[in-house]
Structures are given as structure tokens and as C-alpha cells.
Design a protein around this motif. Structure first.
Motif, PDB file in Angstrom:
ATOM      1  N   GLY A 116       9.650  10.269   4.150  1.00 46.81           N
ATOM      2  CA  GLY A 116      11.193   9.486   4.300  1.00 46.81           C
ATOM      3  C   GLY A 116      11.103   8.361   3.861  1.00 46.81           C
ATOM      4  O   GLY A 116      12.298   8.022   3.750  1.00 46.81           O
ATOM      5  N   LEU A 117      10.019   7.563   3.461  1.00 48.83           N
ATOM      6  CA  LEU A 117      10.188   6.337   2.896  1.00 48.83           C
ATOM      7  C   LEU A 117       9.812   6.325   1.501  1.00 48.83           C
ATOM      8  O   LEU A 117       9.080   6.962   0.963  1.00 48.83           O
ATOM      9  N   ALA A 118      10.723   5.452   0.591  1.00 45.51           N
ATOM     10  CA  ALA A 118      10.607   5.277  -0.885  1.00 45.51           C
ATOM     11  C   ALA A 118       9.646   4.282  -0.843  1.00 45.51           C
ATOM     12  O   ALA A 118       9.499   3.403   0.033  1.00 45.51           O
ATOM     13  N   HIS A 119       8.691   4.540  -2.096  1.00 47.86           N
ATOM     14  CA  HIS A 119       7.531   3.697  -2.020  1.00 47.86           C
ATOM     15  C   HIS A 119       7.303   3.067  -3.531  1.00 47.86           C
ATOM     16  O   HIS A 119       7.527   3.803  -4.440  1.00 47.86           O
ATOM     17  N   GLY A 120       6.852   1.899  -3.589  1.00 46.79           N
ATOM     18  CA  GLY A 120       6.653   1.391  -4.916  1.00 46.79           C
ATOM     19  C   GLY A 120       5.859   0.140  -4.665  1.00 46.79           C
ATOM     20  O   GLY A 120       5.480  -0.443  -3.753  1.00 46.79           O
ATOM     21  N   PHE A 121       5.237  -0.449  -5.811  1.00 48.48           N
ATOM     22  CA  PHE A 121       4.392  -1.687  -5.991  1.00 48.48           C
ATOM     23  C   PHE A 121       4.629  -2.537  -7.071  1.00 48.48           C
ATOM     24  O   PHE A 121       5.016  -1.979  -8.202  1.00 48.48           O
ATOM     25  N   GLN A 122       4.153  -3.642  -6.860  1.00 51.08           N
ATOM     26  CA  GLN A 122       4.074  -4.666  -8.062  1.00 51.08           C
ATOM     27  C   GLN A 122       2.802  -5.185  -8.177  1.00 51.08           C
ATOM     28  O   GLN A 122       2.220  -5.609  -7.122  1.00 51.08           O
ATOM     29  N   THR A 123       2.047  -5.245  -9.429  1.00 49.68           N
ATOM     30  CA  THR A 123       0.868  -5.748  -9.486  1.00 49.68           C
ATOM     31  C   THR A 123       0.780  -7.348  -9.469  1.00 49.68           C
ATOM     32  O   THR A 123       1.611  -8.055 -10.007  1.00 49.68           O
ATOM     33  N   LEU A 124      -0.204  -7.727  -8.796  1.00 45.87           N
ATOM     34  CA  LEU A 124      -0.234  -9.257  -8.619  1.00 45.87           C
ATOM     35  C   LEU A 124      -1.541  -9.855  -9.499  1.00 45.87           C
ATOM     36  O   LEU A 124      -1.947 -10.887  -9.690  1.00 45.87           O
ATOM     37  N   SER A 125      -2.182  -8.987 -10.289  1.00 49.26           N
ATOM     38  CA  SER A 125      -3.269  -9.182 -10.882  1.00 49.26           C
ATOM     39  C   SER A 125      -3.123  -8.089 -11.993  1.00 49.26           C
ATOM     40  O   SER A 125      -2.879  -7.139 -11.918  1.00 49.26           O
ATOM     41  N   ASP A 126      -4.153  -8.603 -13.396  1.00 45.64           N
ATOM     42  CA  ASP A 126      -4.479  -7.540 -14.201  1.00 45.64           C
ATOM     43  C   ASP A 126      -5.352  -6.699 -13.645  1.00 45.64           C
ATOM     44  O   ASP A 126      -6.303  -6.956 -12.708  1.00 45.64           O
ATOM     45  N   ASP A 127      -5.510  -5.512 -14.469  1.00 46.48           N
ATOM     46  CA  ASP A 127      -6.598  -4.378 -13.809  1.00 46.48           C
ATOM     47  C   ASP A 127      -6.481  -4.173 -12.430  1.00 46.48           C
ATOM     48  O   ASP A 127      -7.655  -4.341 -11.745  1.00 46.48           O
ATOM     49  N   THR A 128      -5.395  -3.531 -12.047  1.00 47.89           N
ATOM     50  CA  THR A 128      -5.302  -3.348 -10.512  1.00 47.89           C
ATOM     51  C   THR A 128      -5.355  -1.576 -10.276  1.00 47.89           C
ATOM     52  O   THR A 128      -4.816  -1.181 -11.050  1.00 47.89           O
ATOM     53  N   GLU A 129      -6.081  -1.374  -9.364  1.00 47.53           N
ATOM     54  CA  GLU A 129      -6.415  -0.088  -8.963  1.00 47.53           C
ATOM     55  C   GLU A 129      -5.887   0.315  -7.771  1.00 47.53           C
ATOM     56  O   GLU A 129      -6.069  -0.383  -6.787  1.00 47.53           O
ATOM     57  N   ILE A 130      -5.194   1.244  -7.490  1.00 45.67           N
ATOM     58  CA  ILE A 130      -4.625   1.685  -6.150  1.00 45.67           C
ATOM     59  C   ILE A 130      -4.996   3.219  -5.781  1.00 45.67           C
ATOM     60  O   ILE A 130      -4.998   4.289  -6.814  1.00 45.67           O
ATOM     61  N   LEU A 131      -5.481   3.225  -4.599  1.00 46.28           N
ATOM     62  CA  LEU A 131      -6.103   4.820  -4.239  1.00 46.28           C
ATOM     63  C   LEU A 131      -4.820   5.444  -3.237  1.00 46.28           C
ATOM     64  O   LEU A 131      -4.566   4.661  -2.329  1.00 46.28           O
ATOM     65  N   TYR A 132      -4.378   6.244  -3.586  1.00 51.25           N
ATOM     66  CA  TYR A 132      -3.309   7.158  -2.667  1.00 51.25           C
ATOM     67  C   TYR A 132      -4.074   8.244  -2.027  1.00 51.25           C
ATOM     68  O   TYR A 132      -4.792   9.168  -2.680  1.00 51.25           O
ATOM     69  N   MET A 133      -3.978   8.518  -0.698  1.00 49.24           N
ATOM     70  CA  MET A 133      -4.316   9.763  -0.081  1.00 49.24           C
ATOM     71  C   MET A 133      -3.112  10.355   0.426  1.00 49.24           C
ATOM     72  O   MET A 133      -2.240   9.632   1.032  1.00 49.24           O
ATOM     73  N   ILE A 134      -2.819  11.596   0.182  1.00 50.13           N
ATOM     74  CA  ILE A 134      -1.547  12.203   0.243  1.00 50.13           C
ATOM     75  C   ILE A 134      -1.845  13.542   1.076  1.00 50.13           C
ATOM     76  O   ILE A 134      -2.619  14.261   0.858  1.00 50.13           O
ATOM     77  N   ASP A 135      -0.614  13.619   2.059  1.00 52.86           N
ATOM     78  CA  ASP A 135      -0.919  14.779   3.031  1.00 52.86           C
ATOM     79  C   ASP A 135      -0.581  16.201   2.579  1.00 52.86           C
ATOM     80  O   ASP A 135      -0.853  17.267   3.365  1.00 52.86           O
ATOM     81  N   ARG A 136      -0.086  16.400   1.422  1.00 52.39           N
ATOM     82  CA  ARG A 136       0.297  17.777   0.819  1.00 52.39           C
ATOM     83  C   ARG A 136       0.377  17.636  -0.951  1.00 52.39           C
ATOM     84  O   ARG A 136       0.308  16.678  -1.442  1.00 52.39           O
ATOM     85  N   PRO A 137       0.050  18.767  -1.266  1.00 50.97           N
ATOM     86  CA  PRO A 137       0.228  18.658  -2.811  1.00 50.97           C
ATOM     87  C   PRO A 137       1.729  18.318  -3.370  1.00 50.97           C
ATOM     88  O   PRO A 137       2.292  18.301  -2.702  1.00 50.97           O
TER      89      PRO A 137
END
Length: 177
Positions: A116-137
């Protein structure tokens, strides 16, 4: 793990508690039973990685429509991000309010984002990686979003925007829905 509830109900910063010795440290970053003790989703069926070449990249603001709304546990595994969420739950006392945190490979914090929440991000450095774990397909037909710079939300981004996808630029203003 330490669970710090943030400004929106159900939104938590999850801080690992490292056990250190001469080798380095070991820390639990997710435990189904510890999440369940707090009434949180603790089983994640899908993991995804987002890699971003350039500092200032914005991805978001994304959500999945009911009945496919997703709960996510997001961690920055390389670099740093300014992570932002918008409460889109009509029955929530914080409906349309926002919250943000800094996640980095250095602080090792995670952000638990309820459905129910919208999500986004902005990178604060070059070559940034984010891991998402999600509860459903993921269900592509349920994927949606609101504009990253929609004046209805007043999100404050920390860097000039260097890269953003055409899809994210094309999301309508919230007022136009």
C-alpha cells in the motif's frame, strides 16, 4: 535486529546487530519469526536486484495495485540511496504522507515497506546496488506508479536528477487520478 518504526504505520527501518570478533562480524538481516512477532510479513518469495550506474538516478515511485500489492524489504548492498515512500492506503491515518531514509552498504540498514506504499529511491553514489526481497510474485498488470516530483507529495530529493526512465516520467499526477 532492531526494528525502528518510522513516520508511517507499518514502515520500519531494520538495523542489524552485528556480533564482531577479529574476523569481522556476523549479523542476521531477516528472520521470519522476528518479523512475525511484530505482525510483519516475514516470508519473502522473490528477490530482485537493481543496479544503477550513475549518482542521481531516480527510480520510482512504484507500487502494485490490489490484490497484488507487495510488501518489500529493501537493502542497499553497494553504494548509497535516499529511499522514499508515500502512504497510498486510503484508510491510513497518514494517507498521502511521505517518509524517507538513507540506506547504504556502510550502514547496512533495511527498509520494511508494507503493501500500500509507493516506493522509490535516488542513488547517492555511482555503481549503486539495491536488493529487494518481495513477499509475492510480480504481476506486471498490477504495476503502477505516481510521479517522482508530483507536487501533491513534495518529496525532497537530495541530488540533481541525472537519470530517470521514461515510464517514471510519464506517471500522472495524483490529483489527476
Amino acid at each position: 535486529m532492531i526494528f525502528e518504526e518510522l513516520a508511517l504505520p507499518g514502515l520500519f527501518r531494520v538495523v542489524p546487530e552485528p556480533h564482531a570478533d577479529e574476523r569481522g562480524f556476523f549479523a542476521r538481516t531477516q528472520c521470519e519469526s522476528e518479523f512475525a512477532e511484530r505482525g510483519l510479513v516475514g516470508r519473502f518469495t522473490q528477490s530482485s536486484v537493481s543496479f544503477n550506474h550513475r549518482r542521481g538516478t531516480v527510480r520510482g515511485m512504484h507500487f502494485s495495485k490490489l490484490p497484488h500489492a507487495e510488501t518489500k524489504l529493501v537493502r542497499c548492498t553497494g553504494g548509497a540511496i535516499h529511499d522514499a515512500v508515500i502512504d497510498l492506503r486510503p484508510d491510513s491515518p497518514t494517507y498521502l504522507r511521505t517518509a524517507s531514509v538513507t540506506l547504504s552498504a556502510t550502514n547496512r540498514h533495511a527498509l520494511y515497506i508494507p503493501a500500500g506504499l509507493a516506493h522509490g529511491f535516488q542513488t547517492l553514489s555511482d555503481d549503486t546496488e539495491i536488493l529487494y526481497m518481495i513477499d509475492r510474485p510480480f504481476v506486471a498488470s498490477a504495476a503502477d506508479g505516481v510521479r517522482w516530483d508530483d507536487p501533491a507529495f513534495g518529496l525532497a530529493w537530495l541530488e540533481p536528477v541525472t537519470v530517470i526512465a521514461p515510464r517514471d516520467l510519464a506517471f500522472p499526477d495524483w490529483a489527476g487520478r
